[in-house]
Scaffold this motif. Structure first.
Motif: not given
Ligand SMILES: Nc1ncnc2c1ncn2[C@@H]1O[C@H](COP(=O)(O)OP(=O)(O)O)[C@@H](O)[C@H]1O
Ligand SMILES: [Mg+2]
Length: 213
Positions: A165-184
């Protein structure tokens, strides 16, 4: 893994009542990636907090591995919060008087957790800021530090409440892929987010309105 059965929660402020959850029933299986959407005030945060062992519901049950988490002895919830779940919030909730590495250590309770820290700092480009305080970090750095703190102890379930919610698109993308990796890697995710990218990762999308799914 987790069953939410007929859970309701109403908050009272003076004579006013706010129905946050109204008879919510939901099943989360190990390995699920659940995305939660809904308008502001619809009950999303309350749902995550009830699941995370932070808010007792007025009625209904949360079953974790078959056990009703709010009906055990006092110690149970402490252990559940510490071992089963990891939390991430929009406002990060890092301790202002602790450095990055000290914040992460808050979630470490076994030796193996502590030894994993330097790998994570390296991987998430936080080595250079590990001795800095949250006020000296960029928002992206804060959120990555908060992410490490949430997952360092290998929780089964990651509860993330609008973490981008507080992140710019680039940092959002980084965080979403980290969460995606935790899920994988076998983790179970419940994510409140308006980021359309969330539905790319999720296998279950729920939408809440007026406390109802
Ligand atoms: N601690 C609280 N005290 C009083 N009302 C609350 C509290 N937490 C949430 N509420 C109310 O419960 C409803 C749901 O809130 P919340 O779960 O935070 O929604 P969301 O996360 O979807 O914005 C809202 O009407 C909100 O005002
Ligand atoms: Mg909320």
């Amino acid at each position: 893994m987790l069953e939410i059965n007929n859970v309701s929660k109403t908050f009272k402020r003076g004579s006013e009542e706010f129905v946050a959850l109204n008879d919510v029933t939901l099943k989360i299986n190990k390995g699920d990636y659940v995305s939660v959407t809904g308008p502001s005030g619809s009950g999303k945060s309350t749902l995550l907090n009830v699941i995370g062992g932070l808010i007792h519901p007025d009625s209904g049950k949360i079953l974790y591995q078959g056990e009703s988490i709010y009906d055990q002895n006092g110690k149970y919830l402490n252990v559940y919060r510490k071992r089963a779940v990891g939390f991430m919030f929009q406002q990060f909730h890092l301790m202002p008087y602790l450095t990055v590495i000290e914040n992460i250590r808050l979630s470490c309770f076994e030796k193996s957790h502590g030894t994993a820290i330097s790998d994570y700092l390296e991987k998430f480009s936080l080595v250079e800021v590990k001795n800095k305080y949250p006020s000296d970090l960029s928002v992206g750095e804060k959120q990555r530090a908060a992410f490490i703190r949430a997952i360092i102890s290998d929780p089964e379930l990651l509860l993330a409440d609008e973490p981008t919610g507080n992140l710019d698109p680039r940092n959002s993308g980084i965080l979403m892929s980290l969460i995606g990796e935790y899920h994988k890697n076998g983790g179970t995710v419940m994510l409140v987010s308006h980021d359309p990218v969330a539905s790319k990762y999720s296998n279950l999308n729920i939408s809440i309105e007026f406390g109802r799914i």
